[in-house]
Design a protein around this motif. Structure first.
Motif, PDB file in Angstrom:
ATOM      1  N   ILE A   1     -71.942 -11.220 -33.049  1.00  0.00           N
ATOM      2  CA  ILE A   1     -72.933 -12.224 -32.671  1.00  0.00           C
ATOM      3  C   ILE A   1     -73.808 -11.670 -31.559  1.00  0.00           C
ATOM      4  N   ASP A   2     -75.111 -11.767 -31.733  1.00  0.00           N
ATOM      5  CA  ASP A   2     -76.074 -11.419 -30.685  1.00  0.00           C
ATOM      6  C   ASP A   2     -76.448 -12.688 -29.936  1.00  0.00           C
ATOM      7  N   ILE A   3     -76.308 -12.646 -28.616  1.00  0.00           N
ATOM      8  CA  ILE A   3     -76.636 -13.804 -27.789  1.00  0.00           C
ATOM      9  C   ILE A   3     -77.958 -13.527 -27.081  1.00  0.00           C
ATOM     10  N   PRO A   4     -78.955 -14.363 -27.264  1.00  0.00           N
ATOM     11  CA  PRO A   4     -80.286 -14.079 -26.733  1.00  0.00           C
ATOM     12  C   PRO A   4     -80.368 -14.247 -25.215  1.00  0.00           C
ATOM     13  N   ARG A   5     -81.523 -13.838 -24.685  1.00  0.00           N
ATOM     14  CA  ARG A   5     -81.753 -13.991 -23.254  1.00  0.00           C
ATOM     15  C   ARG A   5     -81.723 -15.461 -22.880  1.00  0.00           C
ATOM     16  N   GLY A   6     -81.390 -15.693 -21.607  1.00  0.00           N
ATOM     17  CA  GLY A   6     -81.340 -17.055 -21.107  1.00  0.00           C
ATOM     18  C   GLY A   6     -80.386 -17.129 -19.932  1.00  0.00           C
ATOM     19  N   ILE A   7     -80.454 -18.254 -19.230  1.00  0.00           N
ATOM     20  CA  ILE A   7     -79.504 -18.529 -18.155  1.00  0.00           C
ATOM     21  C   ILE A   7     -78.600 -19.647 -18.644  1.00  0.00           C
ATOM     22  N   TYR A   8     -77.314 -19.356 -18.754  1.00  0.00           N
ATOM     23  CA  TYR A   8     -76.362 -20.275 -19.342  1.00  0.00           C
ATOM     24  C   TYR A   8     -75.371 -20.733 -18.279  1.00  0.00           C
ATOM     25  N   LEU A   9     -75.344 -22.023 -18.011  1.00  0.00           N
ATOM     26  CA  LEU A   9     -74.413 -22.595 -17.043  1.00  0.00           C
ATOM     27  C   LEU A   9     -73.127 -22.978 -17.770  1.00  0.00           C
ATOM     28  N   ILE A  10     -72.007 -22.433 -17.296  1.00  0.00           N
ATOM     29  CA  ILE A  10     -70.742 -22.565 -18.009  1.00  0.00           C
ATOM     30  C   ILE A  10     -69.743 -23.363 -17.178  1.00  0.00           C
ATOM     31  N   ASN A  11     -69.105 -24.330 -17.835  1.00  0.00           N
ATOM     32  CA  ASN A  11     -67.993 -25.047 -17.227  1.00  0.00           C
ATOM     33  C   ASN A  11     -66.741 -24.185 -17.404  1.00  0.00           C
ATOM     34  N   GLY A  12     -66.293 -23.551 -16.323  1.00  0.00           N
ATOM     35  CA  GLY A  12     -65.182 -22.613 -16.414  1.00  0.00           C
ATOM     36  C   GLY A  12     -63.820 -23.206 -16.154  1.00  0.00           C
ATOM     37  N   VAL A  13     -63.722 -24.522 -16.003  1.00  0.00           N
ATOM     38  CA  VAL A  13     -62.461 -25.161 -15.612  1.00  0.00           C
ATOM     39  C   VAL A  13     -61.878 -25.913 -16.812  1.00  0.00           C
ATOM     40  N   ASN A  14     -60.645 -25.592 -17.144  1.00  0.00           N
ATOM     41  CA  ASN A  14     -59.923 -26.343 -18.158  1.00  0.00           C
ATOM     42  C   ASN A  14     -59.359 -27.594 -17.500  1.00  0.00           C
ATOM     43  N   GLU A  15     -60.033 -28.681 -17.679  1.00  0.00           N
ATOM     44  CA  GLU A  15     -59.667 -29.907 -16.993  1.00  0.00           C
ATOM     45  C   GLU A  15     -58.413 -30.558 -17.572  1.00  0.00           C
ATOM     46  N   GLU A  16     -57.923 -30.008 -18.691  1.00  0.00           N
ATOM     47  CA  GLU A  16     -56.711 -30.553 -19.287  1.00  0.00           C
ATOM     48  C   GLU A  16     -55.446 -29.883 -18.744  1.00  0.00           C
ATOM     49  N   SER A  17     -55.618 -28.842 -17.919  1.00  0.00           N
ATOM     50  CA  SER A  17     -54.460 -28.125 -17.371  1.00  0.00           C
ATOM     51  C   SER A  17     -54.473 -28.227 -15.858  1.00  0.00           C
ATOM     52  N   ALA A  18     -53.547 -28.979 -15.315  1.00  0.00           N
ATOM     53  CA  ALA A  18     -53.482 -29.132 -13.871  1.00  0.00           C
ATOM     54  C   ALA A  18     -52.931 -27.879 -13.195  1.00  0.00           C
ATOM     55  N   LEU A  19     -52.048 -27.133 -13.900  1.00  0.00           N
ATOM     56  CA  LEU A  19     -51.410 -25.979 -13.295  1.00  0.00           C
ATOM     57  C   LEU A  19     -52.192 -24.691 -13.478  1.00  0.00           C
ATOM     58  N   LYS A  20     -52.866 -24.542 -14.625  1.00  0.00           N
ATOM     59  CA  LYS A  20     -53.591 -23.311 -14.920  1.00  0.00           C
ATOM     60  C   LYS A  20     -54.973 -23.622 -15.485  1.00  0.00           C
ATOM     61  N   PRO A  21     -55.855 -24.096 -14.632  1.00  0.00           N
ATOM     62  CA  PRO A  21     -57.189 -24.457 -15.119  1.00  0.00           C
ATOM     63  C   PRO A  21     -58.024 -23.265 -15.551  1.00  0.00           C
ATOM     64  N   GLU A  22     -57.573 -22.036 -15.234  1.00  0.00           N
ATOM     65  CA  GLU A  22     -58.309 -20.842 -15.637  1.00  0.00           C
ATOM     66  C   GLU A  22     -57.972 -20.396 -17.057  1.00  0.00           C
TER      67      GLU A  22
ATOM     68  N   ASN B   1     -67.747 -25.612  -8.612  1.00  0.00           N
ATOM     69  CA  ASN B   1     -66.605 -26.511  -8.775  1.00  0.00           C
ATOM     70  C   ASN B   1     -65.693 -26.378  -7.569  1.00  0.00           C
ATOM     71  N   GLY B   2     -64.656 -27.201  -7.543  1.00  0.00           N
ATOM     72  CA  GLY B   2     -63.676 -27.154  -6.468  1.00  0.00           C
ATOM     73  C   GLY B   2     -62.291 -26.784  -6.951  1.00  0.00           C
ATOM     74  N   SER B   3     -62.205 -26.185  -8.154  1.00  0.00           N
ATOM     75  CA  SER B   3     -60.898 -25.848  -8.722  1.00  0.00           C
ATOM     76  C   SER B   3     -60.390 -24.519  -8.170  1.00  0.00           C
ATOM     77  N   PHE B   4     -59.064 -24.422  -8.071  1.00  0.00           N
ATOM     78  CA  PHE B   4     -58.503 -23.162  -7.592  1.00  0.00           C
ATOM     79  C   PHE B   4     -58.566 -22.066  -8.653  1.00  0.00           C
ATOM     80  N   GLY B   5     -58.864 -22.438  -9.915  1.00  0.00           N
ATOM     81  CA  GLY B   5     -58.970 -21.445 -10.964  1.00  0.00           C
ATOM     82  C   GLY B   5     -60.035 -21.800 -11.985  1.00  0.00           C
ATOM     83  N   TYR B   6     -60.686 -20.777 -12.545  1.00  0.00           N
ATOM     84  CA  TYR B   6     -61.652 -20.981 -13.623  1.00  0.00           C
ATOM     85  C   TYR B   6     -61.837 -19.657 -14.363  1.00  0.00           C
TER      86      TYR B   6
END
Length: 588
Positions: free
Chosen positions: A42-63, A89-94
């Motif tokens: 897959i080729d991903i074109p130019r752009g600025i992509y804002l990513i939600n890096g936190v797994n909000e379903e995992s309290a112990l390992k959000p990364e 974000n304010g998560s300890f992991g992402y």
């Protein structure tokens, strides 16, 4: 192989750095659909992509299972102007790109930016609080195999730019251990992670090559702040993760706060052909090669190559340090642990407070064929160590001493070439053999001290050394009863000093077979002198003057008792004690 250019509008992906949740979900749906359709690139074109890096379903390992989740058998080609930004974000992991429990993945090009400088370190949302917030990753390679990361520019993560780790744990019954296997990281720019730029905790067959790895831990970073950290988790002699067979080659390291590379606890690690401005360490690692690297600084800080000790449950490090060039650091190579060879390294322009080649609390270490120039401090030092050998090294230009042996056992200094230094070899509270060395202090610009010296706490065997034109004592030592002193077959030529060999105290020493010539510009001098010794054997030495000036005495034992002065060839009269035995001495 089917190739596809990502249709960002189709999947609701924003290219303007907004709408993190929608953009992240769009990427994951697009990758899932492509994988199910058999699309492998897959080729991903130019752009600025804002990513939600936190797994909000995992309290112990959000990364874990967070951010963009890459499926198996997939190559992602990121446009050079495609920039992926982790949403603040304010998560300890992402994680921005999660490559977890998959295989055959390539991620190529583009930029990834963490949110380190926008992160809320006081926050933790609904998750268990981990105060250091050090688990924020640009790329998280988690229990996957056959992964290549190539030409990616990653910076400013709260944890690491790239994490290589295992799924599950070794040596426990409740989980299956799946290390990351066959991982390649090459041609990347990795900068300014808050913790490490790369961590390898549970990985096998990891290749890290041709990367620019810079500024880990800057701006109040989080320990350990290494360019690369190879560190599995374990307790005592039990490993729960193993970094194994890691090759770090041809990378450039600059500005990393604590060290460039630390093999803290890895196995079979090769660190070769890199350019570094900070420490590379074998840590507690086992089977480490540090070879053909170039170390350069301008401020005479830090140690270029270091170790920590032997890992629990092992007998040695089995480390090889060879062919490295070191310039402008505080210290050169600091060996700790056991079973280490250090050879063919070139070290220059160190701090006066530093040491070029050193051991501390080490055993079974050999330094051979190293070259040290233009270093004002100590050139070699064995301290609190045992079974240490310095052999065939060229040691030059110290304002302190070329070699110090202190509080150590069974140290051998053999066939070294020492020049232009204030002192040659100094032995303190140690057992040492000093054999077949050239100790030439004649070109030292200030007043030279002793070529070889020892103290009351030492056992010494000093043999076959060549000491030309000493202006101070060639061999000087103090001893006590119970200590062994043997000084044999040394060649001391054109002495300018008053006493080439001088021993004070102790019992039953042997001083034999030495060849001493004086070339003074005034009368006086004693070739061999003892003081307060008992029962010394002074045998078959040659002592004479090659100038027109006479000696006070070739051998002086009148301040000692029970000396045996036998078979020496001498010019001048002996100065003996009435208790001495004197026989078969030959005037010349």
């Amino acid at each position: 192989m089917m190739r596809y250019t990502l249709e960002v509008e189709k999947y609701g992906i924003y290219c303007d750095g907004t709408e993190a949740a929608t953009t992240t979900a769009g990427f994951n749906q697009a990758l899932k659909n492509a994988s199910e359709a058999g699309i492998c690139e897959i080729d991903i074109p130019r752009g600025i992509y804002l990513i939600n890096g936190v797994n909000e379903e995992s309290a112990l390992k959000p990364e874990e299972r967070a951010g963009i989740i890459v499926p198996s058998n997939m190559t992602l080609n990121l446009h050079p102007e495609a920039e992926f930004r982790v949403a603040p974000n304010g998560s300890f992991g992402y994680t921005c790109f999660y490559i977890g429990e998959v295989e055959n993945v390539t991620l190529r090009g583009g930029k990834i930016r963490g949110e380190r400088y926008q992160h809320d370190f006081n926050g933790h949302g609904d998750f268990e609080k981990k105060e250091t917030h050090e688990w924020g990753y640009g790329i998280n390679i988690h229990g996957s195999r056959n992964v290549t990361i190539k030409g990616v520019d990653i910076a400013d993560c709260t944890g690491d730019c790239i994490m290589v780790n295992a799924q599950g744990m070794l040596n426990v019954s409740w989980t299956t251990y799946r290390p990351a296997r066959n991982i390649t990281i090459k041609d990347c720019k990795l900068d300014g992670a808050r913790r490490n730029n790369i961590s390898v905790t549970g990985g096998e067959d990891v290749k890290i090559e041709n990367n620019e790895i810079t500024n880990a831990g800057i701006n109040d970073g989080c320990m350990p702040m290494f360019g690369i950290d190879i560190e599995g988790y374990g307790e005592g002699d039990i490993d729960y993760e193993e970094p194994r067979n890691v090759k770090i080659t041809n990378n450039t390291f600059a500005g990393n706060v604590a060290q460039s590379v630390c093999n803290f606890s890895g196995y079979e690690v090769v660190i070769s052909g890199n350019h570094s401005d900070n420490t590379i360490s074998y840590g507690y690692g086992t089977d480490t090669n540090i070879e053909n690297n170039i170390f350069v600084r301008k401020d005479k800080k830090y140690t270029a190559i270091a170790g920590l000790g032997v890992s629990a449950g092992f007998i040695g490090n089995n480390a090889t340090i060879s062919g490295n060039t070191i310039k402008g650091f505080s210290s050169g190579i600091d060996v700790r642990g056991a079973d280490v060879t250090v050879s063919d390294n070139t070290i220059s322009e160190l701090s006066v407070d530093g040491i070029a080649l050193a051991t501390f609390e080490a055993k079974n270490v050999k330094f051979s064929d190293n070259t040290v120039n233009h270093c004002q401090g100590k050139l070699c030092c064995a301290r609190n160590s045992r079974d240490i050998t310095f052999e065939g090294n060229e040691l030059n230009d110290s304002d302190i001493t070329a070699m110090e042996i202190i509080d150590s056992t069974n140290v051998k200094a053999k066939s070294n070439d020492i020049k232009r230094s204030k002192q040659g070899v100094v032995i303190t509270r140690s057992s040492a053999k000093v054999i077949d060395n050239d100790v030439d202090l004649t070109e030292y610009t200030n007043a030279a001290a002793y070529a070889i010296a020892f103290d009351k706490g030492s056992d010494v065997f000093i043999k076959d050394n060549r000491i030309p034109t000493p202006t101070n004592m060639a061999i000087y030592g103090e001893s006590v009863e119970g200590r062994t002193v043997r000084i044999k077959d040394n060649d001391i030529t054109d002495a300018k000093c008053l006493i080439p060999i001088y021993v004070i105290g102790g019992k039953k020493h042997e001083i034999s077979g030495n060849d001493i010539t004086f070339n003074r510009t005034a009368s006086g001098g004693y070739g061999i002198q003892t003081k307060n010794t008992d029962g010394a054997l002074i045998q078959e030495n040659i002592v004479h003057s090659v100038s027109g000036f006479k000696l006070y005495s070739p051998i002086k034992t009148d301040e000692s008792i029970n000396s045996r002065v036998i078979g020496n060839k001498i010019s001048g009269n002996l100065a003996l004690n009435k208790t001495d035995i004197e026989t078969n001495n030959i005037p010349i």
